[in-house]
Enzyme design. Structure first.
Site, PDB file in Angstrom:
ATOM      1  N   CYS A 192       0.949  -1.212   0.049  1.00  0.00           N
ATOM      2  CA  CYS A 192      -0.010   0.058  -0.074  1.00  0.00           C
ATOM      3  C   CYS A 192       0.818   1.264  -0.085  1.00  0.00           C
ATOM      4  O   CYS A 192       2.093   1.037   0.041  1.00  0.00           O
ATOM      5  CB  CYS A 192      -1.109   0.030   1.086  1.00  0.00           C
ATOM      6  SG  CYS A 192      -0.175  -0.166   2.838  1.00  0.00           S
ATOM      7  N   THR A 193       0.224   2.296   0.168  1.00  0.00           N
ATOM      8  CA  THR A 193       1.151   3.592  -0.033  1.00  0.00           C
ATOM      9  C   THR A 193       2.417   3.639   0.738  1.00  0.00           C
ATOM     10  O   THR A 193       3.468   3.812   0.512  1.00  0.00           O
ATOM     11  CB  THR A 193       0.226   4.902   0.090  1.00  0.00           C
ATOM     12  OG1 THR A 193      -0.983   4.599  -0.774  1.00  0.00           O
ATOM     13  CG2 THR A 193       0.743   5.923  -0.322  1.00  0.00           C
TER      14      THR A 193
END
Length: 297
Positions: A192-193
């Site tokens: 994820c980010t």
């Protein structure tokens, strides 16, 4: 100590999270709100009994002061801050709130944390360890996107599995649908980010029978800082501020396409219908046309 002109003139964005038991989230919320206001920082901070998750922007000096003073809280002593270009102007205001979860998967009772972080989460891999795993295990390795499907439209790891989810609340139902049972005995790299969503997602996956689950230290951001566009990441990274997206080099691939005309683009725009405001990929020409909407409203 004198403050340098650079620290006062330049601005930065700080991204951070820490999973640790918090006995009184409201007290931490009030302290953080006062601290940010005193330093002129804007952004969004969520606090729960499981920890803290924040993104703030301001002058370089203010960000340095914020990081130093936040680490003075015993549970946050070893917290890592990611620095990014930007500033207070990238956020409309300061928001500091107490929530049941600092990442909303809809399973606050399932998540367990101690002073070392999430209990039972996926194995952490540094960016170079991710590449080594792929070198050793080849196509057996599955990259599993832990973000909303929309974010993956403009950037993702090569050959990644992108779940059909609109929000993190959709993940549990998606994991339990049976669609991904074929992955349960494979090495799965969740990403994820910045890493926070996968701290929780990887634990939820392991609780549901996925045997070999990994997560990337620092998420896509840290991997991109290490390898730019010469590794396994492709495209742009969606970010939750006025920038909307960022690239790790000028060589970033353009993976997104305008929903109206099909032209290459990596920029999301709000639907022109004021009652909808769905984010859609549009090229600049189509975005300027008030007749263009998301097509769903």
């Amino acid at each position: 100590m004198a403050v340098s002109a650079t620290d006062l003139k330049e601005s930065r964005i700080l991204l951070y999270y820490c999973f640790t038991p918090i006995a009184d989230p409201t007290a931490i919320m009030l302290w953080q709100k006062q601290l940010c206001e005193s330093l002129g920082l804007t952004g969004r901070i969520l606090i729960s009994e499981h920890g803290i998750n924040g993104t703030v922007g301001g002058s370089l000096h203010a960000c340095k002061q914020y990081a130093r003073r936040t680490r003075e809280y015993p549970g946050f002593k070893g917290m890592e801050f990611k620095w990014s270009q930007g500033g207070a102007e990238d956020f409309p205001r300061l928001s500091v709130k107490v929530r049941d979860e600092i990442v909303s998967f809809g399973a606050p009772g399932e998540l367990k944390v101690d002073e070392n972080g999430v209990i039972g989460g996926g194995t952490h891999l540094k960016p170079e360890e991710v590449n080594k795993l792929v070198e050793e295990r080849g196509d057996d390795v599955v990259f599993f996107d832990g973000r909303n499907a929309m974010e993956a439209e403009i950037g993702r790891f090569k050959n990644a599995v992108v779940p059909d989810v609109e929000t993190t609340h959709d993940f549990i139902k998606e994991l339990e649908s049976g669609k991904y049972d074929w992955m349960k005995d494979k090495p799965v790299v969740s990403y994820c980010t910045g890493g926070i969503r996968c701290e929780v997602l990887s634990a939820l996956m392991k609780n549901r029978g996925f045997e070999e689950v990994y997560q990337i230290d620092g998420g896509i951001v840290r991997y991109g800082e290490k390898y730019g566009d010469k590794g396994l990441w492709e495209g742009s990274l969606y970010v939750f501020d006025k920038r909307m997206h960022m690239e790790f080099s000028e060589e970033a691939k353009q993976l997104g396409f305008c929903k109206n005309c099909g032209a290459a683009t990596n920029t999301f725009h709000n639907c022109e219908n004021s009652e909808c405001r769905e984010q859609i990929l549009l090229c600049e020409d189509c975005a300027a046309d008030p007749a263009v909407t998301c097509g769903e409203c």
